[in-house]
Design a protein around this motif. Structure first.
Motif, PDB file in Angstrom:
ATOM      1  N   ARG A  46      38.013 -45.587  70.870  1.00 49.07           N
ATOM      2  CA  ARG A  46      39.024 -44.721  70.261  1.00 49.07           C
ATOM      3  C   ARG A  46      39.312 -43.557  71.194  1.00 49.07           C
ATOM      4  O   ARG A  46      38.385 -42.934  71.711  1.00 49.07           O
ATOM      5  CB  ARG A  46      38.518 -44.163  68.918  1.00 49.07           C
ATOM      6  CG  ARG A  46      38.041 -45.180  67.937  1.00 49.07           C
ATOM      7  CD  ARG A  46      37.464 -44.553  66.670  1.00 49.07           C
ATOM      8  NE  ARG A  46      38.408 -43.701  65.973  1.00 49.07           N
ATOM      9  CZ  ARG A  46      38.246 -43.281  64.721  1.00 49.07           C
ATOM     10  NH1 ARG A  46      37.158 -43.617  64.045  1.00 49.07           N
ATOM     11  NH2 ARG A  46      39.150 -42.515  64.150  1.00 49.07           N
ATOM     12  N   ASN A  47      40.600 -43.267  71.410  1.00 49.45           N
ATOM     13  CA  ASN A  47      40.897 -42.016  72.107  1.00 49.45           C
ATOM     14  C   ASN A  47      40.848 -40.891  71.095  1.00 49.45           C
ATOM     15  O   ASN A  47      41.400 -41.001  69.999  1.00 49.45           O
ATOM     16  CB  ASN A  47      42.261 -42.047  72.784  1.00 49.45           C
ATOM     17  CG  ASN A  47      42.537 -40.758  73.549  1.00 49.45           C
ATOM     18  OD1 ASN A  47      41.610 -40.116  74.041  1.00 49.45           O
ATOM     19  ND2 ASN A  47      43.783 -40.369  73.649  1.00 49.45           N
ATOM     20  N   ASN A  48      40.191 -39.786  71.473  1.00 51.00           N
ATOM     21  CA  ASN A  48      40.005 -38.672  70.553  1.00 51.00           C
ATOM     22  C   ASN A  48      40.824 -37.442  70.928  1.00 51.00           C
ATOM     23  O   ASN A  48      40.704 -36.397  70.306  1.00 51.00           O
ATOM     24  CB  ASN A  48      38.509 -38.313  70.485  1.00 51.00           C
ATOM     25  CG  ASN A  48      38.154 -37.520  69.257  1.00 51.00           C
ATOM     26  OD1 ASN A  48      38.644 -37.797  68.171  1.00 51.00           O
ATOM     27  ND2 ASN A  48      37.300 -36.531  69.425  1.00 51.00           N
ATOM     28  N   ASN A  67      36.373 -35.463  63.881  1.00 49.09           N
ATOM     29  CA  ASN A  67      36.464 -36.925  63.899  1.00 49.09           C
ATOM     30  C   ASN A  67      35.116 -37.554  64.226  1.00 49.09           C
ATOM     31  O   ASN A  67      34.732 -38.581  63.638  1.00 49.09           O
ATOM     32  CB  ASN A  67      37.488 -37.382  64.942  1.00 49.09           C
ATOM     33  CG  ASN A  67      38.914 -37.068  64.549  1.00 49.09           C
ATOM     34  OD1 ASN A  67      39.198 -36.836  63.376  1.00 49.09           O
ATOM     35  ND2 ASN A  67      39.807 -37.048  65.517  1.00 49.09           N
ATOM     36  N   ILE A  68      34.405 -36.971  65.177  1.00 51.52           N
ATOM     37  CA  ILE A  68      33.113 -37.515  65.601  1.00 51.52           C
ATOM     38  C   ILE A  68      32.022 -37.144  64.607  1.00 51.52           C
ATOM     39  O   ILE A  68      31.174 -37.969  64.254  1.00 51.52           O
ATOM     40  CB  ILE A  68      32.767 -37.010  67.018  1.00 51.52           C
ATOM     41  CG1 ILE A  68      33.868 -37.418  68.004  1.00 51.52           C
ATOM     42  CG2 ILE A  68      31.417 -37.561  67.475  1.00 51.52           C
ATOM     43  CD1 ILE A  68      33.691 -36.856  69.409  1.00 51.52           C
ATOM     44  N   ASP A  71      31.672 -39.441  61.763  1.00 45.10           N
ATOM     45  CA  ASP A  71      31.007 -40.708  62.053  1.00 45.10           C
ATOM     46  C   ASP A  71      29.498 -40.557  62.186  1.00 45.10           C
ATOM     47  O   ASP A  71      28.739 -41.487  61.909  1.00 45.10           O
ATOM     48  CB  ASP A  71      31.565 -41.324  63.343  1.00 45.10           C
ATOM     49  CG  ASP A  71      32.854 -42.104  63.120  1.00 45.10           C
ATOM     50  OD1 ASP A  71      33.192 -42.371  61.954  1.00 45.10           O
ATOM     51  OD2 ASP A  71      33.510 -42.441  64.115  1.00 45.10           O
ATOM     52  N   LYS A 230      33.441 -39.549  78.252  1.00 42.73           N
ATOM     53  CA  LYS A 230      33.295 -40.321  77.027  1.00 42.73           C
ATOM     54  C   LYS A 230      32.106 -39.820  76.203  1.00 42.73           C
ATOM     55  O   LYS A 230      31.180 -39.186  76.711  1.00 42.73           O
ATOM     56  CB  LYS A 230      33.099 -41.805  77.331  1.00 42.73           C
ATOM     57  CG  LYS A 230      31.820 -42.126  78.094  1.00 42.73           C
ATOM     58  CD  LYS A 230      31.711 -43.628  78.372  1.00 42.73           C
ATOM     59  CE  LYS A 230      30.464 -43.948  79.190  1.00 42.73           C
ATOM     60  NZ  LYS A 230      30.338 -45.392  79.473  1.00 42.73           N
ATOM     61  N   VAL A 250      30.716 -47.322  69.086  1.00 41.45           N
ATOM     62  CA  VAL A 250      32.024 -46.682  69.140  1.00 41.45           C
ATOM     63  C   VAL A 250      32.048 -45.725  70.323  1.00 41.45           C
ATOM     64  O   VAL A 250      31.112 -44.963  70.538  1.00 41.45           O
ATOM     65  CB  VAL A 250      32.355 -45.937  67.815  1.00 41.45           C
ATOM     66  CG1 VAL A 250      31.258 -44.952  67.448  1.00 41.45           C
ATOM     67  CG2 VAL A 250      33.704 -45.239  67.911  1.00 41.45           C
ATOM     68  N   THR A 251      33.119 -45.814  71.107  1.00 42.69           N
ATOM     69  CA  THR A 251      33.291 -44.936  72.270  1.00 42.69           C
ATOM     70  C   THR A 251      34.513 -44.063  72.053  1.00 42.69           C
ATOM     71  O   THR A 251      35.595 -44.565  71.729  1.00 42.69           O
ATOM     72  CB  THR A 251      33.472 -45.759  73.557  1.00 42.69           C
ATOM     73  OG1 THR A 251      32.308 -46.579  73.754  1.00 42.69           O
ATOM     74  CG2 THR A 251      33.643 -44.840  74.765  1.00 42.69           C
ATOM     75  N   TYR A 252      34.334 -42.754  72.205  1.00 41.24           N
ATOM     76  CA  TYR A 252      35.427 -41.802  72.049  1.00 41.24           C
ATOM     77  C   TYR A 252      35.826 -41.291  73.426  1.00 41.24           C
ATOM     78  O   TYR A 252      34.981 -40.814  74.188  1.00 41.24           O
ATOM     79  CB  TYR A 252      35.007 -40.610  71.185  1.00 41.24           C
ATOM     80  CG  TYR A 252      34.313 -40.964  69.905  1.00 41.24           C
ATOM     81  CD1 TYR A 252      35.020 -41.096  68.706  1.00 41.24           C
ATOM     82  CD2 TYR A 252      32.934 -41.152  69.874  1.00 41.24           C
ATOM     83  CE1 TYR A 252      34.365 -41.411  67.525  1.00 41.24           C
ATOM     84  CE2 TYR A 252      32.273 -41.468  68.705  1.00 41.24           C
ATOM     85  CZ  TYR A 252      32.991 -41.598  67.533  1.00 41.24           C
ATOM     86  OH  TYR A 252      32.339 -41.912  66.363  1.00 41.24           O
ATOM     87  N   PHE A 274      45.135 -41.872  70.107  1.00 38.26           N
ATOM     88  CA  PHE A 274      45.082 -40.605  69.394  1.00 38.26           C
ATOM     89  C   PHE A 274      46.461 -40.231  68.877  1.00 38.26           C
ATOM     90  O   PHE A 274      46.599 -39.573  67.857  1.00 38.26           O
ATOM     91  CB  PHE A 274      44.556 -39.510  70.316  1.00 38.26           C
ATOM     92  CG  PHE A 274      44.364 -38.182  69.648  1.00 38.26           C
ATOM     93  CD1 PHE A 274      43.314 -37.984  68.763  1.00 38.26           C
ATOM     94  CD2 PHE A 274      45.222 -37.123  69.892  1.00 38.26           C
ATOM     95  CE1 PHE A 274      43.122 -36.753  68.135  1.00 38.26           C
ATOM     96  CE2 PHE A 274      45.051 -35.900  69.273  1.00 38.26           C
ATOM     97  CZ  PHE A 274      43.996 -35.713  68.385  1.00 38.26           C
ATOM     98  N   THR A 532      34.849 -44.788  61.402  1.00 39.75           N
ATOM     99  CA  THR A 532      34.558 -46.006  62.155  1.00 39.75           C
ATOM    100  C   THR A 532      33.773 -46.995  61.311  1.00 39.75           C
ATOM    101  O   THR A 532      33.920 -48.213  61.464  1.00 39.75           O
ATOM    102  CB  THR A 532      33.790 -45.673  63.443  1.00 39.75           C
ATOM    103  OG1 THR A 532      34.569 -44.758  64.229  1.00 39.75           O
ATOM    104  CG2 THR A 532      33.526 -46.913  64.267  1.00 39.75           C
TER     105      THR A 532
END
Length: 540
Positions: A46-48, A67-68, A71, A230, A250-252, A274, A532
């Protein structure tokens, strides 16, 4: 969270007494339709939108970090997509007077290191949030929630140990309010109320967010954090609802450029963007329209005045700049993704209310411009003595386009000279809190579905009040509105804010992103949140 749900004190009282959600699992979860074939690799990128300033729950602000946090951590309760309060770390709660609340934690809940989550962790976390030494942007959150002694603690007049929250034992938490707050449970669903692990924070101090020490309570735990590259979360096997989680990793990404965001999405390197580049919206709609997801959210884009700094301490200057800004062009021509021009701070439908619009919304833009010229002239600015100031925005293609449009309008309509400046997100936030700006790009996503979430941030000494607006009459109106949860009282406060214009509302946001067709379970609630743990990857 539904924006049609109206919560009042009596409804909350009845709800909390009559419904004891003992042992019932009513949570967000990945709901997979029968017959769906899942991909062997359950990982998502996901782009944050930017690099978060922090992952410390007590020090975060803005959706980039929230957002993070959503999760990685769980709150005591949550709000489902129908606007109902549902249990998370707490499995039940009760109150007899809407002032003393008793929460029973879920049995067997653990931190990501396998140690128990206790009521003492909640007490520690809320004290730390309210402690003025923490310098939390949300330090006044429990003041707003009317938790006993929070106001005095934040002002340094009482000790944090006197905060109206205590643990009766490992599993029972008691919260005491100064007065009934009709939307209190909704406030507890906001990410910054998530407890953090007392033993880890005390052992490592501010370094506890390092992946080596990081301990979380949510569906994911921090695995890797490479600044400006990231942030990686991996599944937390100790999560109480792990059986309903499908995604393993999950990778932001912190991409600020919407073009880079799009290019990496089209190249298959990103599963969820995003945002959507404004100039590509039409072509993308024709090419991959089914992958475009646009939903309205309870959020307002605005320009924030430094109200304590001349000439922006003059209401005539603020009103002039507000009137001369053509919101219709910005919302419908510059961004043009379904955004609605905003003439007041409160988004449509918030809390289930329908508020009266400001008078100047019905004027023509020419009428607004004429009034703006008159006000600016009265404030001492004209062709020979033009108003000049700096407009700051955080690095983003979108914010740059809006800033260019706004400065052009102010120059054309008022002869105002504006110098545009861009800053990285973390730098902008720091300068904003220190008052090192003239006018800055701002925005607010509602913390909970009630007008108070917006109105309270402009009260005197509120820690999120970066406009430095202060009006005792406004403070009184907001205080009364918070007690009554009445539309008329909310309207009075909102009208005074419009009259004083400490900020310029520009438009009401929509959440516009691209999502790959193989990502199942996607939805965005009225706060613009997508967890997520609700998602899964379909075989493709």
């Amino acid at each position: 969270m539904s924006n049609k749900i109206r919560i009042n004190a009596m409804k909350t009282l009845s709800y909390s007494i009559s419904i004891m959600l003992m042992g019932i699992t009513l949570s967000y979860a990945a709901v997979i339709p029968p017959g769906t074939q899942l991909a062997e690799k359950q990982e998502i990128v996901r782009n944050n939108g930017a690099e978060p300033a922090s992952l410390d729950v007590d020090k975060v602000e803005g959706n980039v970090a929230i957002n993070i946090i959503n999760d990685f951590f769980d709150t005591l309760v949550s709000v489902d997509n129908k606007g109902n309060i549902v249990p998370k770390l707490a499995e039940s709660w009760e109150t007899k007077d809407n002032k003393t609340w008793i929460f029973h934690l879920r049995k067997g809940i653990k931190w990501s290191d396998g140690t128990p989550i206790t009521a003492d962790d909640v007490v520690f976390s809320w004290r730390r949030l309210t402690d003025p030494k923490t310098l939390s942007p949300y330090g006044s959150y429990f003041v707003d929630a009317s938790v006993v002694n929070a106001k005095e603690i934040l002002a340094g007049k009482k000790k944090v140990e006197e905060l109206g929250v205590k643990a009766l034992d490992d599993m029972i938490l008691v919260i005491t309010l100064e007065k009934p707050v009709g939307y209190f449970l909704h406030m507890l669903a906001f990410a910054i109320t998530s407890p953090i692990d007392e033993k880890i924070v005390k052992k490592y101090g501010d370094k506890w967010t390092n992946p080596k020490y990081f301990v979380s309570s949510g569906a994911f735990k921090l695995s890797e954090w490479k600044v400006n590259e990231k942030i990686v979360g991996i599944r937390n096997p100790y999560y109480w609802d792990n059986k309903n989680t499908v995604i393993n990793k999950v990778t932001y990404l912190p991409l600020t450029s919407s073009i880079s965001d799009l290019n990496r999405y089209l190249a298959g390197e990103i599963d969820m963007t995003f945002t959507i580049p404004l100039e590509h919206s039409s072509s993308l709609k024709k090419q991959i329209g089914s992958q475009i997801h646009i939903t309205p959210i309870l959020s307002t884009y605005y320009f924030n005045f430094n109200n304590k700094k001349p000439p922006f301490n003059d209401v005539r200057v603020r009103l002039a700049l507000g009137l001369a800004l053509d919101r219709d062009i910005i919302a419908n021509k510059v961004v043009a993704q379904g955004q609605i021009p905003a003439y007041a701070i409160l988004p449509p439908g918030i809390g289930g209310f329908n508020f009266k619009k400001p008078d100047y919304e019905s004027w023509t833009q020419e009428q607004r411009n004429q009034k703006a010229k008159q006000l600016l002239s009265e404030a001492g600015f004209n062709k020979t003595h033009p108003l000049t100031f700096n407009l700051v925005y955080n690095s983003s293609d979108l914010h740059k386009k809006i800033a260019i449009a706004a400065t052009s309008m102010w120059k054309k309509n008022l002869g105002v000279i504006v110098n545009m400046q861009t800053e990285e997100w973390k730098v902008l936030l720091d300068n904003e809190h220190q008052g090192k700006f003239d006018v800055v790009r701002g925005g607010w996503v509602s913390d909970y579905n009630n007008p108070m979430s917006f109105l309270v941030i402009f009260t005197t000494n509120q820690t999120n009040n970066t406009s430095f607006y202060s009006n005792k009459d406004y403070d009184s109106l907001v205080r009364k509105a918070g007690e009554t949860n009445n539309q008329e009282d909310f309207q009075k406060a909102a009208d005074l804010l419009t009259k004083d214009m400490p900020i310029i509302p520009v438009y009401y946001y929509v959440n516009a992103i691209l999502v790959k067709p193989y990502i199942g379970g996607y939805s965005s609630n009225s706060l613009g949140q997508t967890l997520t743990k609700d998602l899964y990857v379909i075989k493709h």
